[in-house]
Enzyme design. Structure first.
Site, PDB file in Angstrom:
ATOM      1  N   CYS A   2     -60.827 -17.890 -20.900  1.00  0.00           N
ATOM      2  CA  CYS A   2     -60.296 -16.681 -21.506  1.00  0.00           C
ATOM      3  C   CYS A   2     -61.115 -15.484 -21.031  1.00  0.00           C
ATOM      4  O   CYS A   2     -62.341 -15.535 -20.971  1.00  0.00           O
ATOM      5  CB  CYS A   2     -60.312 -16.681 -23.027  1.00  0.00           C
ATOM      6  SG  CYS A   2     -59.304 -17.985 -23.724  1.00  0.00           S
ATOM      7  N   ARG A  27     -60.478 -16.781 -15.282  1.00  0.00           N
ATOM      8  CA  ARG A  27     -61.029 -17.391 -16.488  1.00  0.00           C
ATOM      9  C   ARG A  27     -59.983 -18.136 -17.311  1.00  0.00           C
ATOM     10  O   ARG A  27     -60.314 -18.807 -18.289  1.00  0.00           O
ATOM     11  CB  ARG A  27     -61.678 -16.326 -17.371  1.00  0.00           C
ATOM     12  CG  ARG A  27     -62.791 -15.575 -16.694  1.00  0.00           C
ATOM     13  CD  ARG A  27     -63.320 -14.495 -17.595  1.00  0.00           C
ATOM     14  NE  ARG A  27     -64.023 -15.064 -18.723  1.00  0.00           N
ATOM     15  CZ  ARG A  27     -65.311 -15.372 -18.736  1.00  0.00           C
ATOM     16  NH1 ARG A  27     -66.049 -15.150 -17.666  1.00  0.00           N
ATOM     17  NH2 ARG A  27     -65.873 -15.890 -19.793  1.00  0.00           N
ATOM     18  N   TRP A  73     -56.920 -19.229 -21.627  1.00  0.00           N
ATOM     19  CA  TRP A  73     -56.947 -20.642 -21.261  1.00  0.00           C
ATOM     20  C   TRP A  73     -56.832 -21.384 -22.582  1.00  0.00           C
ATOM     21  O   TRP A  73     -57.720 -21.319 -23.424  1.00  0.00           O
ATOM     22  CB  TRP A  73     -58.258 -20.990 -20.562  1.00  0.00           C
ATOM     23  CG  TRP A  73     -58.294 -22.386 -20.017  1.00  0.00           C
ATOM     24  CD1 TRP A  73     -57.756 -22.812 -18.832  1.00  0.00           C
ATOM     25  CD2 TRP A  73     -58.902 -23.539 -20.617  1.00  0.00           C
ATOM     26  NE1 TRP A  73     -57.993 -24.161 -18.669  1.00  0.00           N
ATOM     27  CE2 TRP A  73     -58.685 -24.632 -19.746  1.00  0.00           C
ATOM     28  CE3 TRP A  73     -59.597 -23.766 -21.803  1.00  0.00           C
ATOM     29  CZ2 TRP A  73     -59.148 -25.908 -20.026  1.00  0.00           C
ATOM     30  CZ3 TRP A  73     -60.051 -25.041 -22.084  1.00  0.00           C
ATOM     31  CH2 TRP A  73     -59.829 -26.101 -21.190  1.00  0.00           C
ATOM     32  N   ASN A  98     -62.673 -14.704 -26.983  1.00  0.00           N
ATOM     33  CA  ASN A  98     -63.021 -15.764 -26.047  1.00  0.00           C
ATOM     34  C   ASN A  98     -64.040 -16.652 -26.746  1.00  0.00           C
ATOM     35  O   ASN A  98     -65.080 -16.154 -27.174  1.00  0.00           O
ATOM     36  CB  ASN A  98     -63.626 -15.160 -24.771  1.00  0.00           C
ATOM     37  CG  ASN A  98     -64.228 -16.213 -23.852  1.00  0.00           C
ATOM     38  OD1 ASN A  98     -63.775 -17.343 -23.838  1.00  0.00           O
ATOM     39  ND2 ASN A  98     -65.247 -15.841 -23.098  1.00  0.00           N
ATOM     40  N   GLY A  99     -63.730 -17.946 -26.894  1.00  0.00           N
ATOM     41  CA  GLY A  99     -64.657 -18.855 -27.567  1.00  0.00           C
ATOM     42  C   GLY A  99     -63.884 -19.811 -28.449  1.00  0.00           C
ATOM     43  O   GLY A  99     -62.663 -19.918 -28.342  1.00  0.00           O
ATOM     44  N   GLU A 482     -68.279 -34.154  -3.472  1.00  0.00           N
ATOM     45  CA  GLU A 482     -67.782 -32.778  -3.549  1.00  0.00           C
ATOM     46  C   GLU A 482     -66.468 -32.634  -2.769  1.00  0.00           C
ATOM     47  O   GLU A 482     -65.537 -31.959  -3.219  1.00  0.00           O
ATOM     48  CB  GLU A 482     -68.873 -31.827  -3.020  1.00  0.00           C
ATOM     49  CG  GLU A 482     -68.498 -30.367  -2.931  1.00  0.00           C
ATOM     50  CD  GLU A 482     -68.057 -29.730  -4.253  1.00  0.00           C
ATOM     51  OE1 GLU A 482     -68.196 -30.363  -5.313  1.00  0.00           O
ATOM     52  OE2 GLU A 482     -67.536 -28.604  -4.204  1.00  0.00           O
ATOM     53  N   LYS A 486     -62.978 -31.422  -4.445  1.00  0.00           N
ATOM     54  CA  LYS A 486     -62.205 -30.270  -3.939  1.00  0.00           C
ATOM     55  C   LYS A 486     -60.766 -30.689  -3.679  1.00  0.00           C
ATOM     56  O   LYS A 486     -59.827 -29.986  -4.042  1.00  0.00           O
ATOM     57  CB  LYS A 486     -62.804 -29.718  -2.625  1.00  0.00           C
ATOM     58  CG  LYS A 486     -64.071 -28.959  -2.734  1.00  0.00           C
ATOM     59  CD  LYS A 486     -63.950 -27.573  -3.307  1.00  0.00           C
ATOM     60  CE  LYS A 486     -64.193 -27.570  -4.786  1.00  0.00           C
ATOM     61  NZ  LYS A 486     -65.525 -27.457  -5.291  1.00  0.00           N
ATOM     62  N   GLU A 489     -58.832 -31.327  -7.061  1.00  0.00           N
ATOM     63  CA  GLU A 489     -58.554 -30.220  -7.982  1.00  0.00           C
ATOM     64  C   GLU A 489     -57.563 -29.210  -7.425  1.00  0.00           C
ATOM     65  O   GLU A 489     -56.830 -28.597  -8.197  1.00  0.00           O
ATOM     66  CB  GLU A 489     -59.827 -29.542  -8.483  1.00  0.00           C
ATOM     67  CG  GLU A 489     -60.626 -28.798  -7.460  1.00  0.00           C
ATOM     68  CD  GLU A 489     -61.925 -28.229  -8.021  1.00  0.00           C
ATOM     69  OE1 GLU A 489     -61.998 -27.933  -9.218  1.00  0.00           O
ATOM     70  OE2 GLU A 489     -62.869 -28.082  -7.230  1.00  0.00           O
ATOM     71  N   HIS A 505     -68.293 -53.619  -2.140  1.00  0.00           N
ATOM     72  CA  HIS A 505     -68.499 -54.167  -3.492  1.00  0.00           C
ATOM     73  C   HIS A 505     -67.305 -53.900  -4.399  1.00  0.00           C
ATOM     74  O   HIS A 505     -67.422 -54.026  -5.606  1.00  0.00           O
ATOM     75  CB  HIS A 505     -69.782 -53.606  -4.097  1.00  0.00           C
ATOM     76  CG  HIS A 505     -71.007 -53.978  -3.328  1.00  0.00           C
ATOM     77  ND1 HIS A 505     -71.492 -55.269  -3.276  1.00  0.00           N
ATOM     78  CD2 HIS A 505     -71.814 -53.248  -2.521  1.00  0.00           C
ATOM     79  CE1 HIS A 505     -72.562 -55.310  -2.500  1.00  0.00           C
ATOM     80  NE2 HIS A 505     -72.765 -54.088  -2.023  1.00  0.00           N
ATOM     81  N   LYS A 604     -62.098 -21.193 -14.525  1.00  0.00           N
ATOM     82  CA  LYS A 604     -63.362 -21.181 -13.796  1.00  0.00           C
ATOM     83  C   LYS A 604     -64.584 -21.368 -14.690  1.00  0.00           C
ATOM     84  O   LYS A 604     -65.462 -22.149 -14.376  1.00  0.00           O
ATOM     85  CB  LYS A 604     -63.497 -19.877 -13.022  1.00  0.00           C
ATOM     86  CG  LYS A 604     -64.659 -19.932 -12.058  1.00  0.00           C
ATOM     87  CD  LYS A 604     -64.389 -19.229 -10.796  1.00  0.00           C
ATOM     88  CE  LYS A 604     -65.508 -19.450  -9.809  1.00  0.00           C
ATOM     89  NZ  LYS A 604     -65.385 -20.741  -9.125  1.00  0.00           N
TER      90      LYS A 604
HETATM   91  C1  F6R Z   1     -65.158 -27.319  -9.185  1.00  0.00           C
HETATM   92  C2  F6R Z   1     -65.844 -26.413 -10.087  1.00  0.00           C
HETATM   93  C3  F6R Z   1     -66.363 -26.966 -11.366  1.00  0.00           C
HETATM   94  C4  F6R Z   1     -67.662 -26.258 -11.762  1.00  0.00           C
HETATM   95  C5  F6R Z   1     -68.121 -26.735 -13.136  1.00  0.00           C
HETATM   96  C6  F6R Z   1     -69.436 -26.125 -13.519  1.00  0.00           C
HETATM   97  O1  F6R Z   1     -64.740 -26.671  -8.032  1.00  0.00           O
HETATM   98  O2  F6R Z   1     -65.952 -25.245  -9.839  1.00  0.00           O
HETATM   99  O3  F6R Z   1     -66.555 -28.339 -11.292  1.00  0.00           O
HETATM  100  O4  F6R Z   1     -68.629 -26.522 -10.799  1.00  0.00           O
HETATM  101  O5  F6R Z   1     -67.165 -26.395 -14.100  1.00  0.00           O
HETATM  102  O6  F6R Z   1     -69.380 -24.729 -13.509  1.00  0.00           O
HETATM  103  P1  F6R Z   1     -70.664 -23.853 -13.377  1.00  0.00           P
HETATM  104  O7  F6R Z   1     -71.257 -24.071 -12.035  1.00  0.00           O
HETATM  105  O8  F6R Z   1     -70.200 -22.445 -13.574  1.00  0.00           O
HETATM  106  O9  F6R Z   1     -71.602 -24.296 -14.467  1.00  0.00           O
END
Ligand code: F6R
Length: 609
Positions: A2, A27, A73, A98-99, A482, A486, A489, A505, A604
């Protein structure tokens, strides 16, 4: 999670609010809405994106000099218009939030018994009715907000306006971020500075428990005890165009390509020709880092993958035990704490609830020292930590983290060097040699980026697949993790990563001609072992996509597609090998036509548990 923005000005604030929302959309993007005061409350809300809200506002010609806006969100209640913010009480007071309000059910029951009707399923709606309740007695919005927030349990950043106070914007925060933007005869609030950059770079960060009374000409801030306080004004180093797309199709693509610059800027933070200055981690860093006996890293998602790479670096360069742990698990575990083990938190946003709470748990368990590596100055995590290092990635808008990850890795490598020197494991000459290699890194990443056309061709072959496997060994195993994250997601292709030696295994059972297998294959001491693991895949009809180094012996053969990165970059190789995996995910998502920058169900900054 949010985004909120508010403005009080002598001009029409609607364009400011809409531009702010556009910049905060990373957000959350389930719904958006705004309220302006113009002969009463005028509210416009829409499900979906800010662009839809803007179109609706264009048709209705909404305008006003005071307003608040929100991009959501969804947590409590689905992404419907009724649940979209702002929420209003008796058409006179409006709130954006937001919260999460943890005691919302009890408050809802009480407010219902007082005669309030609820129009949404959100936790937020209790806030606005509670403020209205107290406003009845005091006829003073500031007093009413103070009384209401005193009853809230959980996290909140709120913006509040009233139809009866056309020049007054009230803001309050606890647990969720909120800052004030200072203008000339106009003032603003926002979740994040990037939302305000078109109107001001002057910001005041509110602290936990603060309430601010914001007018055209003045700002009064009160702390949690209600005492007037001064909070320092900062001038943001960011500029409005840093959050613009420019010639790129998506922010993710732009941010992948910004990595050489972001890495170079992060290095500039405190690296001389010969050494890394311990002071880059804070004034007490030399003392603290010299006496710790180990490192425990707490992080989530992509940041956790950076933490996993650091395990290898810190143990091998500094000889200190290092363990990375998912923050959401650690926070509920009674782990055995050694007070002299450094708690290192990693986070792009510095707002991730799980990581902040894991730090709180670590302190409770007795850890004496903490360091945050973060991309956002003044974020909650940074403020809660003894030492800090700010990565210089610049604003990261794409929901999938890219440049924040590689700059975290650079910061972690610098930390490993400093620890190595302070603990007598890295000589002056070795440090200089590592730094020379670090300075090569932006160029090496640039060379990896030049593979984009070939990677894009590979990505076309992934678009119709439902699953993919990623393999790596040593410090490249977290890079495989990673790469898989990527891909899943943003392209929604199910992907898993394994240390290549683990394949036999169990996961080998999955391999057939429909399962592409991506191998991160640097020219390091484990390459021959990895090659044997890849043979196991080929023997089962699996199709291999191998990212190798220029200087390693590989030949393209049936079932093995090969792309060559620059020559092996030693311990820095995980950073170089990250880049092609980001590009592969990006182009696979393009082929599938997904919303790359705003993948479904995600946001995010994950400020909820
Ligand atoms: C994936 C991604 C998330 C963040 C995770 C932690 O691309 O961006 O997995 O890495 O939500 O977020 P931060 O780094 O802001 O604590």
């Amino acid at each position: 999670m949010c985004g909120i923005i508010g403005a009080v000005a002598q001009r029409n604030v609607v364009p400011i609010l809409l531009e702010g929302l556009r910049r905060l959309e990373y957000r959350g993007y389930d719904s958006a809405g705004l309220v302006v005061i113009n002969k009463g409350l005028q509210r416009v809300r829409s499900t979906g994106r800010v662009a839809e809200l803007a179109a609706q506002i264009g048709r209705q010609k909404t305008h006003g000099h005071l307003g608040i806006a929100h991009t959501r969100w969804a947590t409590h209640g689905g992404p419907t218009e009724d649940n979209a913010h702002p929420h209003v009480s008796t058409n006179s007071i409006a709130v954006v939030h937001n919260g999460i309000i943890e005691n919302h059910e009890a408050l809802r029951t009480r407010l219902k018994s007082l005669g309030y009707d609820f129009a949404s399923e959100t936790d937020t709606e209790v806030i606005v009715h509670l403020i209205h309740f107290y406003y009845q007695a005091s006829r003073d919005l500031l007093v009413a907000v103070r009384a209401a927030v005193a009853e809230l349990q959980g996290a909140y950043a709120i913006g509040v306006v009233s139809a009866e106070a056309p020049h007054q914007l009230i803001a309050a925060r606890r647990g969720s971020p909120l800052l004030i933007g200072v203008g000339i005869e106009e003032n603003f609030i926002a979740s994040d500075v990037s939302a305000l950059l078109p109107v001001t770079q002057r910001v005041i960060y509110l602290e936990d428990g603060d309430i601010a009374d914001i007018g055209l000409l003045g700002i009064r801030i009160f702390d949690a005890e209600g005492r007037p306080v001064e909070r320092g004004e900062h001038v943001s180093e960011l500029s409005a165009d840093m959050a613009e797309l420019g010639n790129y199709r998506h922010f993710m693509q732009k941010e992948i390509h910004e990595q050489p610059r972001a890495i170079a800027d992060t290095l500039l933070a405190g690296v001389t020709t010969h050494s890394v200055l311990p002071g880059i981690f804070g004034p007490q860093a030399e003392d603290v880092l010299g006496k710790i006996n180990g490192v425990r890293i707490l992080a989530c998602g992509t940041s956790f993958h950076a933490a996993k790479v650091a395990e290898y670096w810190i143990e091998s360069l500094a000889g200190l035990p290092c363990r990375a742990e998912v923050a959401s698990e650690y926070r509920y575990r009674n782990s055995v704490a050694d007070p002299d083990t450094l708690i290192l938190t990693l986070s792009q946003s510095g707002e991730t609830r799980d990581t902040i709470d894991a730090l709180i748990q670590a302190k409770k368990l007795g850890h004496k020292h903490s360091l945050a590596i973060c991309n956002v100055p003044e974020s909650a995590l940074v403020r809660a930590s003894e030492l800090k290092f700010l990565t210089r990635a610049g604003p990261e808008i794409g929901v999938a983290s890219t440049k924040a990850f590689t700059t975290q890795l650079v910061a972690l490598f610098l930390l490993a060097l400093v620890l190595g020197r302070l603990h007598g494991r890295v000589s002056v000459a070795q440090e200089k040699s590592w730094l020379d290699q670090l300075r090569e890194l932006p160029g090496l990443v640039g060379q990896a980026l030049a593979l984009e056309p070939e990677i894009s061709a590979w990505a076309e072959r992934f678009a119709d697949k439902h699953h993919a496997l990623f393999l790596g060994r040593g410090a490249h195993y977290p890079i495989a993790l990673e790469g898989a994250l990527k891909l899943k997601e943003i392209s929604y292709i199910h992907a898993e990563a394994y240390p290549a030696g683990e394949l036999k295994h169990g996961p080998l059972a999955l391999v057939d001609k429909d399962m592409p297998v991506v191998a991160v294959a640097p020219n390091d001491t484990l390459l021959e072992k990895l090659k044997s693991n890849l043979q196991e895949v080929r023997a089962r009809g699996g199709e291999l996509y191998v990212f190798a180094d220029q200087d390693s012996h590989f030949s393209e053969q049936d079932g093995l597609h090969l792309l060559r990165l620059p020559s092996h970059a030693g311990p820095l190789s995980p950073i170089v090998h990250t880049v092609p995996l980001q590009l592969l995910a990006y182009h696979a998502a393009l082929c599938k036509g997904t919303d790359v920058d705003k993948p479904r169900n995600l946001a995010k900054s994950v400020t909820v548990e």
